[in-house]
Design an enzyme around this catalytic site. Sequence first.
Site, PDB file in Angstrom:
ATOM      1  N   SER A 115       0.797  -1.225   0.000  1.00 21.57           N
ATOM      2  CA  SER A 115       0.000   0.000   0.000  1.00 21.57           C
ATOM      3  C   SER A 115       0.827   1.270   0.000  1.00 21.57           C
ATOM      4  CB  SER A 115      -0.935   0.006   1.214  1.00 21.57           C
ATOM      5  OG  SER A 115      -0.181  -0.099   2.403  1.00 21.57           O
ATOM      6  N   ASP A 116       2.132   1.170   0.132  1.00 21.96           N
ATOM      7  CA  ASP A 116       2.971   2.356   0.133  1.00 21.96           C
ATOM      8  C   ASP A 116       4.302   2.021  -0.516  1.00 21.96           C
ATOM      9  OD1 ASP A 116       5.073   4.282   1.473  1.00 21.96           O
ATOM     10  OD2 ASP A 116       3.112   5.215   1.735  1.00 21.96           O
TER      11      ASP A 116
END
Length: 325
Positions: free
Chosen positions: A9-10
Site C-alpha cells: 500500500s505504500d
Amino acid sequence: MLLGYARVSDADLNPDHQVDTLRRAGVAAEDTYIDHASGAKASRPQLDLVLKLLRDGDTLVITRLDRLGRSVLHLITLGAELRERGVGLRVLEQGLDTATAEGRAMFGMLSVLAELSQELTIANTRDGIAAARARGRKGGRPPKLTAEQVQLAQRLYDGGEHTVAQIADLLGVRRTTLYGHLNKQAKPTAAQDEAASEAIVDPIGAGEPAPRSTRSAWACPTCGHEPTTRAETAHQRADLAVTWLHPDPTAEGGIITGHHCCRCQPEPPVIDIACALCGDGPILVGDLVPGADDRLPLPAQRWLSAEGWCISPKLLCPHHADQDH
C-alpha cells in the site's frame, strides 16, 4: 502458466514476503507483477497488465485476497471475469483455488455475502430517504439558482437583448446550468409580435425580423430551425456560436464538433469549458464530461490543444493563451 501479483500500500513498504511466497508456489520472477498502491485506488497498472496477459488455462496467483480486490464486490467481479475467461485463481495463504470444487464453493459464498451487503445498503438508503422526506427534507444537490433568479433569467432571455452567456455571467453560473432552467421555446411577447408585424410593412424598423434572404444564414445546421423574429435571431446567433464536442461513436477517442440551436441542444450530462480570462469555450457532451476528479478526458485535452488552448496550469482560449505567453 502461472502469473503472480503482489501489492503493497505504500512505496516504502517491502513486497519481498509476497514475492518469496509466490516463488515457492512456482511463479517465475519474470512473471511476477507488483503494484505500489492503496487497496482502494481504482487504477493499478500492474494488475491491469496482468489481467490483459492472462489467457485461457493460465492461473493468477496471489498471497491473500486483500492484495487483489478493492472490496468483496470487486473480488467477486474479478473472480467471475477470470472464470468466464477460463483463468484460475489461487490464493496461497487462504487456501483458495478455483480449480477445485472447494475453491469455487468459497467464491460462491463470497458472492452471496456481497449481494446481501449490497441489498442491505440499498434498503438502508431507502429507509433514510423516506425518513428525511417524512420530516420535510429533500435529497439531492441544492439548486444553483433560486426561483427569483430563474424568473429574472427568463425575463432577460425573453427580452432578446441578452445572450445566454451574458445572463449566465450576470448570475454567476455556467451556461449549461442556465440552459437547464430556461424555457427557450417560450412564445414572443406581445411587444415582439407587434414589432414583427410592423417590420413586415417597414423592413427597416427596430422590430425587424430576419429578412427572408438572410434567414438561411442563421438556420441551425443540426435541426434546420430558422428564427422568425429579430429577438430569436439574436438568441440563435449566440447559440450557434458555441461549439459542442461530442464523442465520435465510430472512432475511439475521436471527437465530433457540432452547433445547436435552443431546440436541439443535447441533454445532460454536459459541461461548459470556460477560458479562465474571458469565460468562453466549448461545451462537452456525454463521455467527454469530466468525472468526479474533474480531470478533462484525454480526447478533450487533445482537441483543445490542437485548437491552440493552454491546458495547464489554467485553461486559456487561443486568444488569451497567446497573450499569456
